[in-house]
Design a protein around this motif. Structure first.
Motif, PDB file in Angstrom:
ATOM      1  N   TYR A  58       0.816  -1.161  -0.053  1.00  0.00           N
ATOM      2  CA  TYR A  58       0.026  -0.152   0.068  1.00  0.00           C
ATOM      3  C   TYR A  58       0.791   1.196  -0.159  1.00  0.00           C
ATOM      4  CZ  TYR A  58      -3.390   3.308   1.309  1.00  0.00           C
ATOM      5  OH  TYR A  58      -4.247   4.763   1.410  1.00  0.00           O
ATOM      6  N   LEU A  59       1.123   1.855  -1.163  1.00  0.00           N
ATOM      7  CA  LEU A  59       2.020   3.074  -1.396  1.00  0.00           C
ATOM      8  C   LEU A  59       1.084   4.068  -2.151  1.00  0.00           C
ATOM      9  CD1 LEU A  59       5.012   1.139  -2.461  1.00  0.00           C
ATOM     10  CD2 LEU A  59       4.593   2.015  -0.213  1.00  0.00           C
ATOM     11  N   PRO A  60       0.423   4.774  -1.335  1.00  0.00           N
ATOM     12  CA  PRO A  60      -0.438   5.998  -1.949  1.00  0.00           C
ATOM     13  C   PRO A  60      -0.078   6.746  -3.002  1.00  0.00           C
ATOM     14  CG  PRO A  60      -1.125   5.842   0.371  1.00  0.00           C
ATOM     15  CD  PRO A  60       0.208   4.930  -0.044  1.00  0.00           C
ATOM     16  N   GLU A  61       0.988   7.162  -2.756  1.00  0.00           N
ATOM     17  CA  GLU A  61       1.816   8.015  -3.861  1.00  0.00           C
ATOM     18  C   GLU A  61       2.172   7.344  -5.088  1.00  0.00           C
ATOM     19  OE1 GLU A  61       3.384   7.240  -0.859  1.00  0.00           O
ATOM     20  OE2 GLU A  61       2.511   8.938   0.182  1.00  0.00           O
ATOM     21  N   LYS A  62       2.381   6.126  -5.198  1.00  0.00           N
ATOM     22  CA  LYS A  62       2.643   5.255  -6.247  1.00  0.00           C
ATOM     23  C   LYS A  62       1.353   5.087  -6.941  1.00  0.00           C
ATOM     24  CE  LYS A  62       7.025   3.672  -5.582  1.00  0.00           C
ATOM     25  NZ  LYS A  62       8.080   2.245  -5.622  1.00  0.00           N
ATOM     26  N   TRP A  63       0.349   4.847  -6.207  1.00  0.00           N
ATOM     27  CA  TRP A  63      -0.877   4.152  -6.673  1.00  0.00           C
ATOM     28  C   TRP A  63      -1.614   5.575  -7.506  1.00  0.00           C
ATOM     29  CZ3 TRP A  63      -4.358   0.620  -3.341  1.00  0.00           C
ATOM     30  CH2 TRP A  63      -3.666  -0.627  -3.043  1.00  0.00           C
ATOM     31  N   ASP A  64      -1.400   6.737  -6.748  1.00  0.00           N
ATOM     32  CA  ASP A  64      -1.913   8.122  -7.485  1.00  0.00           C
ATOM     33  C   ASP A  64      -1.244   7.891  -8.731  1.00  0.00           C
ATOM     34  OD1 ASP A  64      -3.887   9.056  -5.843  1.00  0.00           O
ATOM     35  OD2 ASP A  64      -2.433  10.086  -4.577  1.00  0.00           O
ATOM     36  N   HIS A  65       0.156   7.824  -8.870  1.00  0.00           N
ATOM     37  CA  HIS A  65       0.621   7.968 -10.167  1.00  0.00           C
ATOM     38  C   HIS A  65       0.106   7.228 -11.439  1.00  0.00           C
ATOM     39  CE1 HIS A  65       3.779   8.827 -13.076  1.00  0.00           C
ATOM     40  NE2 HIS A  65       4.239   7.335 -12.959  1.00  0.00           N
ATOM     41  N   LEU A  66      -0.057   5.772 -10.671  1.00  0.00           N
ATOM     42  CA  LEU A  66      -0.465   4.707 -11.749  1.00  0.00           C
ATOM     43  C   LEU A  66      -1.958   5.359 -12.314  1.00  0.00           C
ATOM     44  CD1 LEU A  66       0.537   1.327 -10.127  1.00  0.00           C
ATOM     45  CD2 LEU A  66       1.156   2.462 -12.417  1.00  0.00           C
ATOM     46  N   LEU A  67      -2.667   5.883 -11.344  1.00  0.00           N
ATOM     47  CA  LEU A  67      -4.216   6.064 -11.564  1.00  0.00           C
ATOM     48  C   LEU A  67      -4.441   7.548 -12.076  1.00  0.00           C
ATOM     49  CD1 LEU A  67      -5.374   4.336  -8.477  1.00  0.00           C
ATOM     50  CD2 LEU A  67      -5.726   3.636 -10.728  1.00  0.00           C
ATOM     51  N   ALA A  68      -3.231   8.279 -12.559  1.00  0.00           N
ATOM     52  CA  ALA A  68      -3.465   9.533 -12.791  1.00  0.00           C
ATOM     53  C   ALA A  68      -3.986   9.564 -14.295  1.00  0.00           C
ATOM     54  CB  ALA A  68      -2.139  10.257 -13.097  1.00  0.00           C
ATOM     55  N   GLU A  69      -4.438  10.931 -14.771  1.00  0.00           N
ATOM     56  CA  GLU A  69      -5.081  10.797 -15.982  1.00  0.00           C
ATOM     57  C   GLU A  69      -4.515  10.487 -17.267  1.00  0.00           C
ATOM     58  OE1 GLU A  69      -8.664  11.681 -17.844  1.00  0.00           O
ATOM     59  OE2 GLU A  69      -8.298  12.093 -15.763  1.00  0.00           O
ATOM     60  N   GLU A  70      -3.180  10.423 -17.249  1.00  0.00           N
ATOM     61  CA  GLU A  70      -2.336  10.167 -18.479  1.00  0.00           C
ATOM     62  C   GLU A  70      -1.256   8.964 -18.215  1.00  0.00           C
ATOM     63  OE1 GLU A  70      -2.971  11.391 -21.662  1.00  0.00           O
ATOM     64  OE2 GLU A  70      -4.655  12.435 -21.216  1.00  0.00           O
ATOM     65  N   PRO A  71      -1.403   8.296 -17.311  1.00  0.00           N
ATOM     66  CA  PRO A  71      -0.173   7.516 -17.219  1.00  0.00           C
ATOM     67  C   PRO A  71       0.321   6.329 -17.952  1.00  0.00           C
ATOM     68  CG  PRO A  71      -2.024   6.500 -15.765  1.00  0.00           C
ATOM     69  CD  PRO A  71      -2.418   7.815 -16.358  1.00  0.00           C
ATOM     70  N   LEU A  72       1.306   6.003 -18.261  1.00  0.00           N
ATOM     71  CA  LEU A  72       1.826   4.729 -18.910  1.00  0.00           C
ATOM     72  C   LEU A  72       0.678   4.603 -20.181  1.00  0.00           C
ATOM     73  CD1 LEU A  72       1.829   2.791 -15.645  1.00  0.00           C
ATOM     74  CD2 LEU A  72       3.949   3.855 -16.797  1.00  0.00           C
ATOM     75  N   ARG A  73       0.614   5.557 -20.885  1.00  0.00           N
ATOM     76  CA  ARG A  73      -0.364   5.358 -22.078  1.00  0.00           C
ATOM     77  C   ARG A  73       0.607   5.563 -23.316  1.00  0.00           C
ATOM     78  NH1 ARG A  73      -2.862   2.710 -19.266  1.00  0.00           N
ATOM     79  NH2 ARG A  73      -5.209   3.197 -18.815  1.00  0.00           N
ATOM     80  N   MET A  74       1.788   5.705 -23.370  1.00  0.00           N
ATOM     81  CA  MET A  74       2.387   6.072 -24.488  1.00  0.00           C
ATOM     82  C   MET A  74       2.534   4.489 -25.336  1.00  0.00           C
ATOM     83  SD  MET A  74       3.659   8.937 -24.190  1.00  0.00           S
ATOM     84  CE  MET A  74       3.854  10.372 -22.893  1.00  0.00           C
ATOM     85  N   THR A  75       2.277   4.696 -26.593  1.00  0.00           N
ATOM     86  CA  THR A  75       2.524   3.509 -27.136  1.00  0.00           C
ATOM     87  C   THR A  75       3.368   3.609 -28.543  1.00  0.00           C
ATOM     88  OG1 THR A  75       0.407   3.900 -28.442  1.00  0.00           O
ATOM     89  CG2 THR A  75       0.459   2.370 -26.567  1.00  0.00           C
TER      90      THR A  75
END
Length: 84
Positions: free
Chosen positions: A67-84
């Motif tokens: 449970y790491l809220p800061e990292k979870w927030d990053h993953l669930l941000a509006e534009e995370p990890l969506r580069m293809t």
């Protein structure tokens, strides 16, 4: 929030698992909960992470163990990890 497939792996009597549920619910994030008491979920978690530790969150294949809220927030941000 983005449109994600979120899996939360939990174990019974886990305080941080309850905090994880609250974190997701407070943000209005739909998630699939899997208990490691279930052998299939336990095996799936071990396959993904090499260990069994709860809570673990899987956001579209991007995993954070613990449970790491800061990292979870990053993953669930509006534009995370969506580069293809």
């Amino acid at each position: 929030m983005g449109d994600y497939h979120v899996i939360l792996y939990v174990s019974p009597h886990c305080d941080n698992c309850q905090k994880a549920r609250q974190f997701l619910e407070n943000r209005g994030i739909n998630y699939e909960e899997k208990s490691i008491r279930d052998p299939g979920a336990r095996g799936e978690l071990r396959y993904k992470t090499g260990r069994i530790e709860c809570p673990t969150i899987d956001v579209d294949g991007h995993i954070v163990v613990g449970y790491l809220p800061e990292k979870w927030d990053h993953l669930l941000a509006e534009e995370p990890l969506r580069m293809t």
